[in-house]
Scaffold this active site. Structure first.
Site, mmCIF file in Angstrom:
data_model
loop_
_atom_site.group_PDB
_atom_site.id
_atom_site.type_symbol
_atom_site.label_atom_id
_atom_site.label_comp_id
_atom_site.label_asym_id
_atom_site.label_seq_id
_atom_site.Cartn_x
_atom_site.Cartn_y
_atom_site.Cartn_z
ATOM 1 N N LYS A 67 1.235 -1.027 0.042
ATOM 2 C CA LYS A 67 -0.166 0.310 -0.160
ATOM 3 C C LYS A 67 0.454 1.164 -0.022
ATOM 4 O O LYS A 67 1.944 1.519 -0.411
ATOM 5 C CB LYS A 67 -0.940 0.233 1.528
ATOM 6 C CG LYS A 67 -1.940 -1.346 1.345
ATOM 7 C CD LYS A 67 -3.004 -1.066 -0.120
ATOM 8 C CE LYS A 67 -3.453 -2.643 0.194
ATOM 9 N NZ LYS A 67 -3.007 -3.767 -0.088
HETATM 10 C C1 LIG Z 1 -9.024 -2.165 -1.632
HETATM 11 C C2 LIG Z 1 -8.525 -2.837 -0.241
HETATM 12 N N1 LIG Z 1 -9.464 -3.579 0.251
HETATM 13 C C3 LIG Z 1 -8.544 -3.642 1.461
HETATM 14 C C4 LIG Z 1 -7.783 -4.279 1.496
HETATM 15 C C5 LIG Z 1 -7.441 -5.655 2.376
HETATM 16 O O1 LIG Z 1 -6.427 -5.109 3.076
HETATM 17 P P1 LIG Z 1 -5.087 -6.136 4.267
HETATM 18 O O2 LIG Z 1 -4.435 -6.411 3.288
HETATM 19 O O3 LIG Z 1 -4.791 -5.007 4.806
HETATM 20 O O4 LIG Z 1 -6.300 -6.736 5.058
HETATM 21 C C6 LIG Z 1 -7.048 -4.536 0.730
HETATM 22 C C7 LIG Z 1 -5.491 -5.500 0.682
HETATM 23 O O5 LIG Z 1 -5.235 -5.830 -0.453
HETATM 24 C C8 LIG Z 1 -7.764 -3.311 -1.246
HETATM 25 O O6 LIG Z 1 -6.383 -3.067 -1.551
#
Ligand SMILES: Cc1ncc(COP(=O)(O)O)c(C=O)c1O
Length: 441
Positions: free
Chosen positions: A220
């Site tokens: 991210k």
């Molecule tokens: C748009 C979106 N929402 C939620 C997530 C979930 O994030 P995490 O990996 O921190 O659980 C991601 C991760 O790729 C994402 O891109």
């Protein structure tokens, strides 16, 4: 033995000055951490030597609660609150956790519906189903985020929330989305996983809607390996999210107090962030704006140098100033040209990728969410689908969001790095220009 000898009656204590106890975490763990950072071999050697020779190394208390030192997780929450501009902020161990905590805080559960876009990482929709509610999938528009024009038709009496996702670093059309949600009395959860630090009309993403959910996983914008945050201005929602995030350990202001208001005490899970992630997150939050400035400068240079050619357009950015600028998305006339142009750009060394190819499985595209489309269920109870009678169930099909598939099949995404030099940017633009001159003449 007489009772006078008991310490409680003034006698000598049996146990005096235990320890000193070694902390559970010490030199070995610190050396493992040093190993993870790429210092020069000489510097590695020096740092390792200093640690080995240190007379005492008292390791950290890697748990945020009951920490004898100021907690890094708490400091990261405070820094995030300042950055995003909300009253409350809760650190969790992922955005997936943040989304579940947000939905649970809003009271979303069996029989409810939540509107999500057809282009997002699967977690946005999967977490709705994990709360036993039903995701309702709507199309995106040229912003590559939820099309506000598609929301009203998707609302039913079961709808509880709308979840715009700020995809690939850029803000969704938050003004229109908030207008509709406010008119219909719906909560809005911003999924800011891919756009940490971005903004819309001078408000940071994650501070505009009812609740914001952030990912700090390594891919991210702001990262701590794993991690996430929940942001909100609503104290009650914060309290409920906090309770959900720690097996209802019920931190609240007073951990063991009785329920102050119905809905404060319930059984939750454990989404706590560790102090290690908290420390990295804190440093990252502090340098967010510096990183964003680098992304924006690089993107501006690359985009500005791309020749204006018929047939080439760019993804619509709803607020240029608020774009995190982590990528540049170009739209070409059709999927065939896009595929060929993409291969040619990659051959030039341009850090480009496609977004949707009907032959390649990808969890970001709703057509591959067979867990939802085929109504998979984890247990014999058949939830979430069994909660609603068949003729009222959301209808899913692989062609339900045609605009999403059309736009994404014509998209080429160029990755931006915040430390690209001017030479790097010029070379990337030249690689793109070489290809579009041939393919879009
Ligand atoms: C748009 C979106 N929402 C939620 C997530 C979930 O994030 P995490 O990996 O921190 O659980 C991601 C991760 O790729 C994402 O891109």
């Amino acid at each position: 033995m007489s009772s006078e000898s008991l310490a409680i009656n003034g006698g000598t204590r049996a146990v005096e000055g235990l320890g000193p106890f070694p902390t559970k975490i010490g030199k070995e763990e610190l050396l493992e951490l040093v190993d993870m950072w790429e210092l020069s071999p000489e510097d590695q050697q020096k740092v390792r030597q200093i640690i080995r020779n240190a007379a005492t190394v008292k390791g950290p208390h890697l748990f945020r609660y009951y920490n004898p030192k100021p907690s890094k997780v708490a400091a990261a929450e405070s820094a995030m609150r300042d950055l995003i501009g909300t009253e409350y902020c809760l650190a969790v161990n992922s955005c997936t956790s943040a989304l579940v905590a947000a939905y649970r805080a809003l009271g979303i559960g069996t029989g409810d519906e939540v509107i999500v876009p057809g282009y997002t990482f699967f977690a946005t929709a999967a977490t709705v189903a994990a709360c036993n509610a039903m995701p309702v999938i709507v199309d995106i528009d040229e912003s590559l985020c939820m099309d506000p024009g598609k929301i009203e038709a998707a609302i039913t009496e079961r709808t509880k929330a709308v979840v715009p996702v700020h995809m690939r670093g850029a803000p969704a059309q938050m003004d229109a989305i908030m207008d509709i949600a406010n008119k219909k009395g719906l909560a809005v959860v911003e999924d800011v996983a891919q756009a940490g630090g971005g903004s819309f009309r001078d408000k940071r993403l994650g501070s505009i809607a009812t609740i914001g959910c952030f990912s700090f996983d390594y891919y991210k914008v702001i990262v701590s390996g794993e991690g996430g945050f929940v942001t909100t201005d609503d104290e009650w929602l914060y309290t409920r999210a906090q309770s959900w995030h720690d097996c209802a350990a019920c931190w609240r202001p007073d951990r063991f107090a009785r329920e102050r208001r119905e809905g404060e005490l319930f059984c939750g899970e454990n989404y706590r962030m560790s102090e290690l992630e908290g420390a990295v997150a804190l440093a990252q939050i502090r340098k967010t704006d510096e990183m964003l400035a680098g992304y924006r400068k690089a993107k501006q240079q690359i985009k500005g140098a791309i020749e204006k050619v018929r047939g080439l357009s760019f993804r619509r950015i709803t607020d240029e100033k608020g774009d995190t600028a982590i990528c540049l998305v170009m739209l070409l006339p059709d999927s065939k040209i896009t595929k060929s142009a993409l291969q040619a750009m990659q051959a030039e060394g341009v850090p480009a990728g496609g977004i949707y190819d009907s032959t390649v499985r990808d969890w970001h595209i709703y057509t591959y969410w067979e867990h939802i489309l085929d109504k998979k269920t984890v247990a014999g109870d058949g939830l979430p689908w069994s909660a609603i009678c068949d003729n009222e169930l959301t209808r899913y099909s692989r062609d339900m969001c045609p605009r999403t598939l059309d736009l994404l099949s014509r998209a080429i995404m160029v990755e931006i790095n915040y430390n690209y030099s001017e030479k790097d940017c010029a070379a990337i633009a030249e690689g793109i220009n070489k290809v579009i001159r041939v393919y879009l003449k």
